[in-house]
Design an enzyme around this catalytic site. Structure first.
Site, mmCIF file in Angstrom:
data_model
loop_
_atom_site.group_PDB
_atom_site.id
_atom_site.type_symbol
_atom_site.label_atom_id
_atom_site.label_comp_id
_atom_site.label_asym_id
_atom_site.label_seq_id
_atom_site.Cartn_x
_atom_site.Cartn_y
_atom_site.Cartn_z
ATOM 1 N N SER A 91 53.861 102.443 14.433
ATOM 2 C CA SER A 91 54.503 101.974 13.209
ATOM 3 C C SER A 91 53.584 102.064 11.991
ATOM 4 C CB SER A 91 55.020 100.543 13.428
ATOM 5 O OG SER A 91 55.912 100.163 12.417
ATOM 6 N N ASP A 231 56.612 105.262 11.064
ATOM 7 C CA ASP A 231 57.793 105.620 11.864
ATOM 8 C C ASP A 231 59.101 105.311 11.148
ATOM 9 O OD1 ASP A 231 57.484 102.859 12.049
ATOM 10 O OD2 ASP A 231 58.299 102.748 14.068
#
EC number: 5.4.2.10
Length: 434
Positions: A91, A231
């Protein structure tokens, strides 16, 4: 064996997250699921981890479909057609990190019970390899991004706004520029080429990291700026004047539109500003632990119409329980078409906030929190699901142990005299540390 944190399994590649660990996760997952879809963000280590996961899942009889380099919300949306989804991502973490996040078909990340089942099975080596003729089928599918885009286009109106989009060299570059163009926007991209070294900026889309975007919005005379993390489950924004829009402001703006004309429940973490509740008069505000997984669980349990957290995770349950930065970007453009982002911000109430931290050894945190709770309880309404939050007439204070550092954090917000509330809490905290 504790593997999962609030954001799945995550750590430094080839130190904490190794191919061996990924293989074991795959072996255990494949023993329990007949079908899975897998994708990855652009991190250098992601293909290595992805291949190990695929090997483990197919070796235990699970049929695996690989959809390539995609955003996390694209993977979570694709999971609706499989028994589970597997995303290789860390992430917003820096480039040396990698991770594994597991998804249910409804877009909800694996909950605590599912995570514990995986952890125990890995520890007990509770899996079995299948005979050669029962090895899971492996195939690739290049249609996941288009399917995700088509779903969003059915729900969001067109717009001719000029948008500067900073993909941060992450997976958002595979979808958001194309989606906004197809919706009619003039799109100017920054850092849209996926690169797992993240050379342009830190992947986290916060005020400090978006200097280039803020300048570009003004220089190009754009209507707004949009930024993703590595992401693209997160999305943050910059108004037409080049000012960063805070996470609390974003929560309130999306909430106003999702709750427009109807009363509903909105789910937010305990560290969210009063601004959100005060903006959404008539709506019920439910607070959860910090972390988008907990917010998503709260949305599902309460039947909420919307939720999110100020770090940039916006969850719209009508499409998925996964934070969807792609849908959020398109939705924000639709909102700003009607009114400038700076004007939307000006309509929100503003309160003073003060934050601080004190050192506290990890093994002392539980004792510390008990002492703090005893002192704070008489002062107002207490919420103790994640630290101690006390709501008073003038504001609130949250004392919360850090999940990653040997510290405790203090946050105070007040309609007036925030220093008074903060200093009171800090004094109690210091006494509890003695």
């Amino acid at each position: 064996m504790k593997l999962f944190g609030s954001s799945g399994i995550r750590g430094i590649a080839n130190k904490e997250i190794t191919p061996e660990l990924a293989l074991n996760v795959g072996l255990v997952l494949g023993s329990r699921k007949k079908t899975a879809v897998i994708g990855r963000d652009p991190r250098v280590s992601a293909p290595m981890i992805e291949h190990a996961l695929i090997a483990g899942m197919t070796a235990t009889g699970c049929a695996v479909t690989e959809i390539g380099l995609v955003s996390t919300p694209t993977l979570a949306y694709a999971a609706r057609e499989y028994e589970c989804g597997v995303m290789v991502t860390a992430s917003h973490n820096p480039s040396e990190y990698v991770g594994i996040k597991l998804w249910n078909p409804d877009g909800m990340a694996f909950d605590s019970a599912q995570q514990e089942e995986i952890e125990k099975a890995i520890e007990d080596a509770d899996f079995s390899l299948v005979p050669w003729n029962l090895i899971g089928k492996f195939e690739e599918d290049g249609n996941a991004i288009r399917a995700h885009m088509n779903m969003i286009k059915k729900l969001v109106g067109s717009s001719s706004l000029k948008v500067v989009l900073d993909c941060g060299c992450g997976a958002g570059g595979t979808i958001t520029p194309y989606l906004l163009q197809e919706l009619g926007c003039e799109v100017i991209t920054l850092n849209a080429q996926p690169d797992g070294h993240f050379p342009a900026r830190n992947p986290e889309p916060n005020d400090e990291n978006l200097t280039m975007l803020k300048k570009a919005v003004v220089d190009f005379g754009a209507d707004l700026g949009i930024a993703h993390d590595g992401d693209a489950d997160r999305m943050m924004a910059v108004d037409e004047k080049g000012n960063f829009v805070s996470g609390d402001e974003m929560l309130a703006i999306f909430g106003l539109y999702e709750c427009s004309g109807k009363k509903g429940t909105v789910v937010v973490p305990v560290d969210t500003s009063m601004m959100v509740g005060d903006s959404l008069q008539g709506s019920e505000i439910v607070r959860t632990r910090v972390g988008d997984v907990y917010v998503a669980e709260g949305i599902k349990q309460s039947g909420a119409i919307y939720g999110g957290e100020p770090s940039g995770s916006w969850i719209f349950p009508k499409i998925s329980y996964c934070p969807d930065g792609i849908y959020a970007a398109a939705k924000l453009v639709e909102i700003v078409k009607e009114k400038k982002l700076s004007e939307l911000r000006e309509e929100l109430p503003r309160y003073a906030t003060k934050r601080g931290a004190l050192p506290c050894a990890n093994d002392k945190k539980a004792e510390f929190m008990e002492k703090v709770k005893a002192k704070l309880e008489p002062l107002g309404k207490v919420l103790d699901i994640d630290g101690i939050r006390v709501e008073m007439d003038n504001g609130w204070v949250l004392v919360r142990p850090s999940g990653t550092e040997a510290k405790v954090r203090i946050t105070a917000e007040a309609r007036e005299n925030v220093d008074e509330i903060f200093d009171m809490a800090e004094k109690i905290a210091k006494e509890a540390l003695k």
